[in-house]
Write an enzyme that holds these catalytic residues in place. Sequence first.
Site, short mmCIF file in Angstrom:
data_model
loop_
_atom_site.label_atom_id
_atom_site.label_comp_id
_atom_site.label_asym_id
_atom_site.label_seq_id
_atom_site.Cartn_x
_atom_site.Cartn_y
_atom_site.Cartn_z
N THR A 1 4.56 32.43 -13.20
CA THR A 1 3.49 33.39 -15.12
C THR A 1 4.55 33.54 -16.28
OG1 THR A 1 2.32 35.34 -15.64
CG2 THR A 1 4.83 35.60 -14.05
N ASN A 2 4.80 34.28 -17.36
CA ASN A 2 5.53 34.15 -17.92
C ASN A 2 5.56 36.24 -18.19
OD1 ASN A 2 3.67 34.45 -20.39
ND2 ASN A 2 2.68 32.89 -19.65
N ARG A 3 6.71 35.88 -19.68
CA ARG A 3 6.46 37.32 -19.94
C ARG A 3 5.72 37.91 -21.30
NH1 ARG A 3 12.14 38.76 -19.45
NH2 ARG A 3 13.92 37.35 -18.75
N ALA B 1 -0.55 33.32 -24.15
CA ALA B 1 0.17 32.43 -23.15
C ALA B 1 0.36 31.52 -21.71
CB ALA B 1 2.17 33.16 -23.06
#
Length: 404
Positions: free
Chosen positions: A206-208, A273
């Site tokens: 995943t990402n921020r 994102a």
Amino acid sequence: MGATQRVLLGVSGSIAVYKAADLARRLMDRDLDVQVAMTHSAQRFVTPLTFRALTGRPVLTSLWSESQEIEHVERGYDADVLLMAPASANLIARLANGLADDVLTTTALSSQAPLLIAPAMETNMWLHPATRTNVSTLKSRGVVVIEPTSGALASGRSGLGRFPETQDIVQATLAALGTRSSWSGVVLLVTAGPTFEPLDPVRGLTNRSTGAMGIAIADAAHARGAEVHLVLGPTALSPRSGVHLYRVETAAEMLAASEAIVDRADVIVASAAVSDFRPASPSVQKVKKTSAGADTLPLELNPDILTALAARRRAAPGGARATIVGFAAETSALEKHAKAKLAQKGCDFVVANLVGPDRGFGPQETEVLLVSKQGPSEPHGPARKAEVAEFLLDRLRPKEDKRS
Ligand code: CTP
């Protein structure tokens, strides 16, 4: 335009209160539905009965009277615009500081409608540094300040601080309502948030991203009358308004949910994102560190959601008129990358912003560059995401005016 638009007219303590009675009438002359709320001080100048007689509605005066307790918040949510007129120095200070100590301030905090203030006070109070700071704070949050004029003040003295002309206040109110309905009839599809690509039942890629920017755009467009569909990856945040919300996890789910709406979309904003890759074969069981191959992670490419949606929308009826907006979150060479993405992904606009562990994500302020084929805009910000959303919506107008 559709139903009658509703104005909450907040009246605070100033000798100019008597002019607010005429203002209420002039607003009603423009077919607006006017609900008056008064502070205690305002009631010392003019009784609520005057406004009740003029508007035909009971005036909201207290947070605590049994019948009105809940009603004021609902009225706040209901109003299409909040107009504080006259706004005293005290009311301006309370609004700037986010107090919720009477009907007016509580409504201002609970409502998402545009807020306008028409100040009226003595010159020294208007020019005092405390008032200057409070007014700038409100302006930075997007509050419309209808500037007071210069002339004879109700106290008998003369100077700056005079309640603006009624017709100017009516015009500003109509302009705010026009903005509010400027996206009415427009179908907006927004992708937002991160994606989560499972490795096994407990882990994933995943990402921020928090989805804050896309959610702000969805809420702001809803407030402007758009039909908003928000496809949101896993995040703790939620939209504040009544948008159509589709919570998804993976890029594949985000694409599928978006495809169900895309053919009707007039504007597509891809702010998500999206993880570029996903584990090629997620394990059904939790992967143990002793499992064979646990030290390598075979990946496969995810679909590019924005490119797929842009191509599909362009091919569907009316596709040429759709406005397609991508985002470019970069750590360097912002404009160059944004221009490349504009061309590669078939977008009309790319919203570019710098990101890193300490910037771009979450509720803090952001700075964006809006890039089109014509080139980049001036950088906008740093500003709150809600304010950046308004900036973007002002510029991402649908190509065809669908207002009835
Ligand atoms: N995007 C998308 N689907 C993907 C990847 C990106 O829809 N699989 C969209 C994003 O929502 C954004 C734009 O494409 O609007 C750019 O995303 P970004 O992650 O900045 O770019 P990438 O295409 O992934 O390129 P790179 O990671 O190489 O910078």
